[in-house]
Design an enzyme around this catalytic site. Sequence first.
Site, PDB file in Angstrom:
ATOM      1  N   GLY A 281      -0.042  30.152 -10.754  1.00  0.00           N
ATOM      2  CA  GLY A 281       1.273  30.757 -10.990  1.00  0.00           C
ATOM      3  C   GLY A 281       1.953  30.154 -12.207  1.00  0.00           C
ATOM      4  O   GLY A 281       3.182  30.145 -12.310  1.00  0.00           O
TER       5      GLY A 281
ATOM      6  N   ALA B  29       2.356  31.081 -15.180  1.00  0.00           N
ATOM      7  CA  ALA B  29       2.969  31.932 -16.216  1.00  0.00           C
ATOM      8  C   ALA B  29       4.461  32.134 -16.005  1.00  0.00           C
ATOM      9  O   ALA B  29       5.145  32.647 -16.898  1.00  0.00           O
ATOM     10  CB  ALA B  29       2.262  33.287 -16.262  1.00  0.00           C
TER      11      ALA B  29
ATOM     12  N   GLY C 132       8.335  31.113 -13.539  1.00  0.00           N
ATOM     13  CA  GLY C 132       9.093  30.436 -12.491  1.00  0.00           C
ATOM     14  C   GLY C 132       8.696  28.987 -12.234  1.00  0.00           C
ATOM     15  O   GLY C 132       8.573  28.173 -13.160  1.00  0.00           O
TER      16      GLY C 132
ATOM     17  N   ASP D 279      -3.292  32.295 -13.609  1.00  0.00           N
ATOM     18  CA  ASP D 279      -2.313  33.358 -13.324  1.00  0.00           C
ATOM     19  C   ASP D 279      -2.942  34.706 -13.660  1.00  0.00           C
ATOM     20  O   ASP D 279      -4.060  34.784 -14.183  1.00  0.00           O
ATOM     21  CB  ASP D 279      -1.026  33.136 -14.149  1.00  0.00           C
ATOM     22  CG  ASP D 279       0.217  33.703 -13.453  1.00  0.00           C
ATOM     23  OD1 ASP D 279       0.213  34.913 -13.150  1.00  0.00           O
ATOM     24  OD2 ASP D 279       1.168  32.946 -13.214  1.00  0.00           O
TER      25      ASP D 279
ATOM     26  N   ASP E 137      -6.985  37.144 -10.371  1.00  0.00           N
ATOM     27  CA  ASP E 137      -6.177  37.709  -9.293  1.00  0.00           C
ATOM     28  C   ASP E 137      -6.564  36.999  -7.999  1.00  0.00           C
ATOM     29  O   ASP E 137      -7.625  37.259  -7.422  1.00  0.00           O
ATOM     30  CB  ASP E 137      -6.431  39.217  -9.185  1.00  0.00           C
ATOM     31  CG  ASP E 137      -5.581  39.856  -8.093  1.00  0.00           C
ATOM     32  OD1 ASP E 137      -4.904  39.115  -7.349  1.00  0.00           O
ATOM     33  OD2 ASP E 137      -5.613  41.092  -7.984  1.00  0.00           O
ATOM     34  N   LEU E 138      -5.693  36.102  -7.551  1.00  0.00           N
ATOM     35  CA  LEU E 138      -5.997  35.314  -6.350  1.00  0.00           C
ATOM     36  C   LEU E 138      -5.843  36.129  -5.074  1.00  0.00           C
ATOM     37  O   LEU E 138      -6.126  35.644  -3.978  1.00  0.00           O
ATOM     38  CB  LEU E 138      -5.114  34.059  -6.310  1.00  0.00           C
ATOM     39  CG  LEU E 138      -5.316  33.105  -7.495  1.00  0.00           C
ATOM     40  CD1 LEU E 138      -4.307  31.967  -7.449  1.00  0.00           C
ATOM     41  CD2 LEU E 138      -6.742  32.550  -7.514  1.00  0.00           C
TER      42      LEU E 138
ATOM     43  N   GLY F 234       2.337  33.124  -6.108  1.00  0.00           N
ATOM     44  CA  GLY F 234       2.694  33.847  -4.901  1.00  0.00           C
ATOM     45  C   GLY F 234       3.620  34.994  -5.231  1.00  0.00           C
ATOM     46  O   GLY F 234       4.069  35.149  -6.366  1.00  0.00           O
TER      47      GLY F 234
ATOM     48  N   TYR G 232       5.906  38.336   4.506  1.00  0.00           N
ATOM     49  CA  TYR G 232       6.249  37.217   3.622  1.00  0.00           C
ATOM     50  C   TYR G 232       6.554  35.958   4.440  1.00  0.00           C
ATOM     51  O   TYR G 232       5.950  34.901   4.215  1.00  0.00           O
ATOM     52  CB  TYR G 232       7.447  37.580   2.740  1.00  0.00           C
ATOM     53  CG  TYR G 232       7.896  36.441   1.868  1.00  0.00           C
ATOM     54  CD1 TYR G 232       7.152  36.058   0.756  1.00  0.00           C
ATOM     55  CD2 TYR G 232       9.032  35.688   2.182  1.00  0.00           C
ATOM     56  CE1 TYR G 232       7.544  34.985  -0.031  1.00  0.00           C
ATOM     57  CE2 TYR G 232       9.429  34.619   1.402  1.00  0.00           C
ATOM     58  CZ  TYR G 232       8.681  34.276   0.299  1.00  0.00           C
ATOM     59  OH  TYR G 232       9.054  33.198  -0.476  1.00  0.00           O
TER      60      TYR G 232
ATOM     61  N   LYS H 215       4.200  32.450   4.837  1.00  0.00           N
ATOM     62  CA  LYS H 215       4.691  31.115   4.486  1.00  0.00           C
ATOM     63  C   LYS H 215       4.661  30.163   5.691  1.00  0.00           C
ATOM     64  O   LYS H 215       4.437  28.966   5.531  1.00  0.00           O
ATOM     65  CB  LYS H 215       6.098  31.219   3.895  1.00  0.00           C
ATOM     66  CG  LYS H 215       6.142  31.964   2.550  1.00  0.00           C
ATOM     67  CD  LYS H 215       5.275  31.290   1.494  1.00  0.00           C
ATOM     68  CE  LYS H 215       5.508  31.840   0.099  1.00  0.00           C
ATOM     69  NZ  LYS H 215       4.692  31.177  -0.945  1.00  0.00           N
TER      70      LYS H 215
HETATM   71  P1  NAI Z   1       7.473  33.987 -10.146  1.00  0.00           P
HETATM   72  O1  NAI Z   1       7.273  35.428  -9.918  1.00  0.00           O
HETATM   73  O2  NAI Z   1       8.404  33.549 -11.218  1.00  0.00           O
HETATM   74  O3  NAI Z   1       6.063  33.264 -10.370  1.00  0.00           O
HETATM   75  C1  NAI Z   1       4.957  33.539  -9.552  1.00  0.00           C
HETATM   76  C2  NAI Z   1       3.710  33.555 -10.407  1.00  0.00           C
HETATM   77  O4  NAI Z   1       2.600  33.804  -9.545  1.00  0.00           O
HETATM   78  C3  NAI Z   1       3.740  34.663 -11.475  1.00  0.00           C
HETATM   79  O5  NAI Z   1       3.423  34.165 -12.753  1.00  0.00           O
HETATM   80  C4  NAI Z   1       2.691  35.632 -10.980  1.00  0.00           C
HETATM   81  O6  NAI Z   1       2.011  36.337 -12.018  1.00  0.00           O
HETATM   82  C5  NAI Z   1       1.750  34.717 -10.197  1.00  0.00           C
HETATM   83  N1  NAI Z   1       0.964  35.507  -9.253  1.00  0.00           N
HETATM   84  C6  NAI Z   1       1.433  36.433  -8.392  1.00  0.00           C
HETATM   85  N2  NAI Z   1       0.417  37.044  -7.763  1.00  0.00           N
HETATM   86  C7  NAI Z   1      -0.721  36.475  -8.240  1.00  0.00           C
HETATM   87  C8  NAI Z   1      -2.098  36.711  -7.999  1.00  0.00           C
HETATM   88  N3  NAI Z   1      -2.507  37.665  -7.170  1.00  0.00           N
HETATM   89  N4  NAI Z   1      -2.996  35.948  -8.657  1.00  0.00           N
HETATM   90  C9  NAI Z   1      -2.589  35.009  -9.545  1.00  0.00           C
HETATM   91  N5  NAI Z   1      -1.304  34.758  -9.821  1.00  0.00           N
HETATM   92  C10 NAI Z   1      -0.378  35.492  -9.180  1.00  0.00           C
HETATM   93  O7  NAI Z   1       7.945  33.400  -8.754  1.00  0.00           O
HETATM   94  P2  NAI Z   1       8.417  31.955  -8.246  1.00  0.00           P
HETATM   95  O8  NAI Z   1       9.735  32.159  -7.600  1.00  0.00           O
HETATM   96  O9  NAI Z   1       8.230  30.916  -9.257  1.00  0.00           O
HETATM   97  O10 NAI Z   1       7.386  31.765  -7.049  1.00  0.00           O
HETATM   98  C11 NAI Z   1       6.516  30.674  -6.921  1.00  0.00           C
HETATM   99  C12 NAI Z   1       6.197  30.476  -5.460  1.00  0.00           C
HETATM  100  O11 NAI Z   1       7.392  30.123  -4.771  1.00  0.00           O
HETATM  101  C13 NAI Z   1       5.680  31.715  -4.740  1.00  0.00           C
HETATM  102  O12 NAI Z   1       4.628  31.321  -3.873  1.00  0.00           O
HETATM  103  C14 NAI Z   1       6.869  32.201  -3.950  1.00  0.00           C
HETATM  104  O13 NAI Z   1       6.491  32.919  -2.801  1.00  0.00           O
HETATM  105  C15 NAI Z   1       7.535  30.905  -3.599  1.00  0.00           C
HETATM  106  N6  NAI Z   1       8.948  30.939  -3.247  1.00  0.00           N
HETATM  107  C16 NAI Z   1       9.899  31.433  -4.107  1.00  0.00           C
HETATM  108  C17 NAI Z   1      11.235  31.364  -3.782  1.00  0.00           C
HETATM  109  C18 NAI Z   1      12.313  31.809  -4.717  1.00  0.00           C
HETATM  110  O14 NAI Z   1      13.483  31.894  -4.294  1.00  0.00           O
HETATM  111  N7  NAI Z   1      12.030  32.062  -5.968  1.00  0.00           N
HETATM  112  C19 NAI Z   1      11.671  30.818  -2.492  1.00  0.00           C
HETATM  113  C20 NAI Z   1      10.600  30.300  -1.676  1.00  0.00           C
HETATM  114  C21 NAI Z   1       9.296  30.379  -2.047  1.00  0.00           C
END
Ligand code: NAI
Length: 269
Positions: free
Chosen positions: A8, A10, A12, A32, A41-42, A71, A164, A168
């Site tokens: 992930g 790329a 956040g 990513d 693609d995970l 995620g 979701y 988790k």
């Molecule tokens: P984000 O969307 O900014 O980053 C997630 C990254 O995961 C993206 O770059 C995306 O391309 C990559 N990704 C998604 N599906 C993928 C796949 N099939 N294969 C490879 N890469 C993939 O989101 P964020 O918020 O940084 O999320 C990071 C983690 O935190 C996730 O697991 C999310 O569920 C979790 N999370 C986020 C919260 C929030 O409020 N933002 C709260 C609690 C958990």
Amino acid sequence: MATFVVTGSASGMGAASAARLAAEGHTVIGVDLRDAQVIADLGTLEGRAAAAEEILGLSGGTLDGVAAIAGVGPNLPSAAAVMSINYFGTVALLEALRPALAASGAGRAVVIGSNSASTVPLVDDGLVDLALAGNEEGAREHADAAQAAMPAEITAIVPSIGAYASSKLAIARWVRRTAVTPEWARQGVLLNAIAPGAVLTPLMLGSTGREEDLDADGFPTPMPLGIFGRPEDIAFWVHQFLKPEARYTTGAVLYVDGGTDAAMRPDAQ
Ligand code: NAI
């Protein structure tokens, strides 16, 4: 300097974690769907296998740490895909990389869960059990069926909220069950989870709207600190868990959520 994998990377929290590690001079292998050293693609069996193979090739078979951050959120339309990406993709990659972590002598793995595992009342115990049993096809079918049976008022806003939160909770339980097995613990590979609350990333803003319109005190869950998290707040703890000095913590789930879980479940300990 150490070699770390960040999935992930790329966006956040993953991007913030990769940047923090790279700033210390470490080698970071980002994974990513785009904009990463390893594009994979995970959510698919083939993607996970290809990612593991490429990572092992790039690292020479030894890794100091893995931050499994990739995620998706509850706004993804496909509940099945949420299970495959958030739970099965995370578990499969970590299992494939465990020997490389063991090879370093002090391997560290940290997984991003969510405080929704304990604060969202829509967790589906049957779905959690299917995930923990390793039954991906069964979990995908169950997730889609449960989503179809959920009230439209809920799925119109957050289509995959049940899957979701369940994905988790399942990943947090997997971490606690797995961390203490001899294959991990006695190989010196420590495995922990972080459960973030609402963090301002593209994932969260995609489901809640613009940052300037958000009000922590008007959020559906209590926000004791009165602020939202930033990706760097999570990257800080990711970094701590990956350090060799973090040698006596395994199987932990650390809430980094501004106090939401404590406010909702003060007596959970
Ligand atoms: P984000 O969307 O900014 O980053 C997630 C990254 O995961 C993206 O770059 C995306 O391309 C990559 N990704 C998604 N599906 C993928 C796949 N099939 N294969 C490879 N890469 C993939 O989101 P964020 O918020 O940084 O999320 C990071 C983690 O935190 C996730 O697991 C999310 O569920 C979790 N999370 C986020 C919260 C929030 O409020 N933002 C709260 C609690 C958990």
